[in-house]
Design a protein around this motif. Structure first.
Motif, PDB file in Angstrom:
ATOM      1  N   LYS A  10      20.013  16.187  10.357  1.00 33.39           N
ATOM      2  CA  LYS A  10      18.686  16.089   9.742  1.00 33.39           C
ATOM      3  C   LYS A  10      17.773  15.325  10.678  1.00 33.39           C
ATOM      4  O   LYS A  10      18.158  14.265  11.182  1.00 33.39           O
ATOM      5  CB  LYS A  10      18.815  15.281   8.441  1.00 33.39           C
ATOM      6  CG  LYS A  10      18.500  16.054   7.193  1.00 33.39           C
ATOM      7  CD  LYS A  10      18.573  15.107   6.025  1.00 33.39           C
ATOM      8  CE  LYS A  10      18.704  15.878   4.729  1.00 33.39           C
ATOM      9  NZ  LYS A  10      18.898  14.988   3.600  1.00 33.39           N
ATOM     10  N   CYS A  11      16.571  15.838  10.915  1.00 34.17           N
ATOM     11  CA  CYS A  11      15.594  15.091  11.712  1.00 34.17           C
ATOM     12  C   CYS A  11      15.373  13.732  11.054  1.00 34.17           C
ATOM     13  O   CYS A  11      15.117  13.663   9.849  1.00 34.17           O
ATOM     14  CB  CYS A  11      14.281  15.863  11.800  1.00 34.17           C
ATOM     15  SG  CYS A  11      12.921  14.861  12.411  1.00 34.17           S
ATOM     16  N   PRO A  12      15.462  12.634  11.819  1.00 35.49           N
ATOM     17  CA  PRO A  12      15.314  11.300  11.221  1.00 35.49           C
ATOM     18  C   PRO A  12      13.897  11.038  10.701  1.00 35.49           C
ATOM     19  O   PRO A  12      13.682  10.108   9.940  1.00 35.49           O
ATOM     20  CB  PRO A  12      15.649  10.350  12.371  1.00 35.49           C
ATOM     21  CG  PRO A  12      15.494  11.149  13.613  1.00 35.49           C
ATOM     22  CD  PRO A  12      15.733  12.588  13.255  1.00 35.49           C
ATOM     23  N   ASN A  13      12.948  11.876  11.094  1.00 36.54           N
ATOM     24  CA  ASN A  13      11.563  11.661  10.653  1.00 36.54           C
ATOM     25  C   ASN A  13      11.170  12.538   9.461  1.00 36.54           C
ATOM     26  O   ASN A  13      10.595  12.045   8.492  1.00 36.54           O
ATOM     27  CB  ASN A  13      10.607  11.905  11.828  1.00 36.54           C
ATOM     28  CG  ASN A  13       9.174  11.615  11.470  1.00 36.54           C
ATOM     29  OD1 ASN A  13       8.868  10.545  10.940  1.00 36.54           O
ATOM     30  ND2 ASN A  13       8.291  12.564  11.734  1.00 36.54           N
ATOM     31  N   CYS A  14      11.501  13.852   9.530  1.00 35.77           N
ATOM     32  CA  CYS A  14      10.997  14.759   8.480  1.00 35.77           C
ATOM     33  C   CYS A  14      12.113  15.495   7.747  1.00 35.77           C
ATOM     34  O   CYS A  14      11.833  16.346   6.902  1.00 35.77           O
ATOM     35  CB  CYS A  14      10.015  15.756   9.082  1.00 35.77           C
ATOM     36  SG  CYS A  14      10.816  17.064  10.044  1.00 35.77           S
ATOM     37  N   SER A  15      13.369  15.198   8.081  1.00 34.11           N
ATOM     38  CA  SER A  15      14.527  15.807   7.409  1.00 34.11           C
ATOM     39  C   SER A  15      14.707  17.305   7.683  1.00 34.11           C
ATOM     40  O   SER A  15      15.515  17.963   7.025  1.00 34.11           O
ATOM     41  CB  SER A  15      14.490  15.578   5.895  1.00 34.11           C
ATOM     42  OG  SER A  15      14.532  14.204   5.635  1.00 34.11           O
ATOM     43  N   ASN A  16      13.962  17.843   8.638  1.00 32.01           N
ATOM     44  CA  ASN A  16      14.182  19.230   9.050  1.00 32.01           C
ATOM     45  C   ASN A  16      15.634  19.381   9.530  1.00 32.01           C
ATOM     46  O   ASN A  16      16.188  18.479  10.145  1.00 32.01           O
ATOM     47  CB  ASN A  16      13.208  19.547  10.201  1.00 32.01           C
ATOM     48  CG  ASN A  16      13.276  20.987  10.655  1.00 32.01           C
ATOM     49  OD1 ASN A  16      13.525  21.883   9.855  1.00 32.01           O
ATOM     50  ND2 ASN A  16      13.052  21.197  11.938  1.00 32.01           N
ATOM     51  N   LEU A  17      16.249  20.534   9.234  1.00 33.20           N
ATOM     52  CA  LEU A  17      17.655  20.716   9.617  1.00 33.20           C
ATOM     53  C   LEU A  17      17.769  21.249  11.042  1.00 33.20           C
ATOM     54  O   LEU A  17      17.017  22.133  11.457  1.00 33.20           O
ATOM     55  CB  LEU A  17      18.332  21.693   8.655  1.00 33.20           C
ATOM     56  CG  LEU A  17      18.421  21.254   7.204  1.00 33.20           C
ATOM     57  CD1 LEU A  17      19.071  22.343   6.354  1.00 33.20           C
ATOM     58  CD2 LEU A  17      19.219  19.948   7.081  1.00 33.20           C
ATOM     59  N   LYS A  52      14.368  17.787  20.356  1.00 39.13           N
ATOM     60  CA  LYS A  52      13.077  17.579  19.681  1.00 39.13           C
ATOM     61  C   LYS A  52      13.036  18.380  18.395  1.00 39.13           C
ATOM     62  O   LYS A  52      13.461  19.535  18.365  1.00 39.13           O
ATOM     63  CB  LYS A  52      11.948  18.063  20.598  1.00 39.13           C
ATOM     64  CG  LYS A  52      10.566  17.720  20.092  1.00 39.13           C
ATOM     65  CD  LYS A  52       9.477  18.394  20.900  1.00 39.13           C
ATOM     66  CE  LYS A  52       9.263  19.828  20.440  1.00 39.13           C
ATOM     67  NZ  LYS A  52       8.026  20.434  20.971  1.00 39.13           N
ATOM     68  N   CYS A  53      12.550  17.754  17.330  1.00 38.56           N
ATOM     69  CA  CYS A  53      12.379  18.467  16.061  1.00 38.56           C
ATOM     70  C   CYS A  53      11.224  19.456  16.222  1.00 38.56           C
ATOM     71  O   CYS A  53      10.134  19.070  16.641  1.00 38.56           O
ATOM     72  CB  CYS A  53      12.096  17.481  14.939  1.00 38.56           C
ATOM     73  SG  CYS A  53      11.667  18.305  13.390  1.00 38.56           S
ATOM     74  N   LYS A  54      11.493  20.715  15.895  1.00 45.32           N
ATOM     75  CA  LYS A  54      10.448  21.730  16.072  1.00 45.32           C
ATOM     76  C   LYS A  54       9.359  21.622  15.011  1.00 45.32           C
ATOM     77  O   LYS A  54       8.304  22.214  15.148  1.00 45.32           O
ATOM     78  CB  LYS A  54      11.083  23.121  16.041  1.00 45.32           C
ATOM     79  CG  LYS A  54      11.916  23.394  17.296  1.00 45.32           C
ATOM     80  CD  LYS A  54      12.678  24.691  17.223  1.00 45.32           C
ATOM     81  CE  LYS A  54      13.614  24.825  18.419  1.00 45.32           C
ATOM     82  NZ  LYS A  54      14.576  25.907  18.261  1.00 45.32           N
ATOM     83  N   LYS A  55       9.648  20.884  13.949  1.00 52.19           N
ATOM     84  CA  LYS A  55       8.663  20.760  12.872  1.00 52.19           C
ATOM     85  C   LYS A  55       7.695  19.592  13.109  1.00 52.19           C
ATOM     86  O   LYS A  55       6.492  19.743  12.973  1.00 52.19           O
ATOM     87  CB  LYS A  55       9.382  20.559  11.543  1.00 52.19           C
ATOM     88  CG  LYS A  55       8.861  21.478  10.463  1.00 52.19           C
ATOM     89  CD  LYS A  55       9.678  21.387   9.199  1.00 52.19           C
ATOM     90  CE  LYS A  55       9.634  22.737   8.486  1.00 52.19           C
ATOM     91  NZ  LYS A  55      10.722  22.867   7.542  1.00 52.19           N
ATOM     92  N   CYS A  56       8.242  18.413  13.453  1.00 53.94           N
ATOM     93  CA  CYS A  56       7.368  17.230  13.549  1.00 53.94           C
ATOM     94  C   CYS A  56       7.295  16.661  14.969  1.00 53.94           C
ATOM     95  O   CYS A  56       6.654  15.636  15.190  1.00 53.94           O
ATOM     96  CB  CYS A  56       7.841  16.157  12.570  1.00 53.94           C
ATOM     97  SG  CYS A  56       9.348  15.323  13.085  1.00 53.94           S
ATOM     98  N   ASN A  57       7.980  17.324  15.940  1.00 54.10           N
ATOM     99  CA  ASN A  57       7.932  16.926  17.359  1.00 54.10           C
ATOM    100  C   ASN A  57       8.609  15.592  17.678  1.00 54.10           C
ATOM    101  O   ASN A  57       8.451  15.079  18.789  1.00 54.10           O
ATOM    102  CB  ASN A  57       6.494  16.880  17.883  1.00 54.10           C
ATOM    103  CG  ASN A  57       5.899  18.268  17.972  1.00 54.10           C
ATOM    104  OD1 ASN A  57       6.640  19.250  18.129  1.00 54.10           O
ATOM    105  ND2 ASN A  57       4.595  18.374  17.860  1.00 54.10           N
TER     106      ASN A  57
END
Ligand code: ZN
Length: 221
Positions: A10-17, A52-57
């Motif tokens: 899980k992205c530590p910032n926005c929880s994107n998988l 890098k999280c593709k949702k929140c960078n």
């Protein structure tokens, strides 16, 4: 090549998988070995640790997160179907990682700067020009100088703490290659000749040959 489980984070910032593949086993058959230490092996692919999280960078280390699940390669994964797969950072993203302080210690900074060096060299490996413009070349050069500083620092600590010399040879090869890339052939030869290891003679000959040809750029062995 025998794929291992695919881990879900899980992205530590926005929880994107985000998913990351793993390997149970592989081999280096047909692998390409380069003078900057990078190995490209089709049967032993590598997966990113820094991504890098593709949702929140947000840029983060996967190995610092606990996986929230896993599934087998080829298995239906309806639960994780929308997950992004972890990718290696681009040149721009590595620079952002440095600016944003993603490295929490000198070891992590060395990792980022070494990978930044490699992605620049990937341009040559892919048959492209290494620099887009003068500015691109300047930041590349600054990164290599910082990388040299980190390697020197590591060497000092190794001596102070009397740590085993196992990776000292690797550090010397890396430093020699960085000097060669910077066009400092004299320092490249000085460092490569200081390696006292019979098994490395072939490599020393190759480095000296490239310096005599005044070739600065990454080569495949
Ligand atoms: Zn995110």
């Amino acid at each position: 090549m025998n794929p291992g489980p695919i881990y879900v984070y899980k992205c530590p910032n926005c929880s994107n998988l985000i998913t990351k593949m793993s390997l149970l086993s592989g081999n280096t058959f047909g692998a390409k070995q380069f003078s900057d230490g990078k190995q490209v092996a089709r049967m032993l692919p590598e997966f990113p640790n820094l991504t890098k999280c593709k949702k929140c960078n947000t840029i983060f280390w996967l190995n610092k997160l606990k996986e929230i699940g896993s599934y087998r390669w080829g298995e239906e994964n309806s639960k994780w179907a929308k997950a992004d797969s972890a990718e290696f950072l681009t040149i721009e993203e590595y620079f952002i990682a440095i600016t944003k302080g993603v490295a929490e210690n000198k070891g992590e900074e060395l990792f980022i700067r070494q990978h930044l060096w490699w992605v620049y060299n990937d341009r040559i490996r892919n048959g492209q020009k290494i620099f887009n413009d003068k500015n691109d070349e300047m930041r590349w050069k600054k990164n290599l100088i910082e990388l040299l500083n980190l390697l020197n620092r590591q060497n000092i600590f190794r001596r102070i703490l009397n740590l085993p010399n196992k990776s000292a040879v690797n550090d010397k090869i890396m430093k020699a290659e960085i000097y060669r890339n910077l066009g400092d052939f004299e320092n490249c030869i000085r460092i490569i000749q200081s390696i006292d290891n019979q098994g490395m003679n072939w490599l020393k000959v190759q480095f000296v040959k490239e310096c005599e040809r005044k070739n600065r750029w990454v080569i495949e062995f």
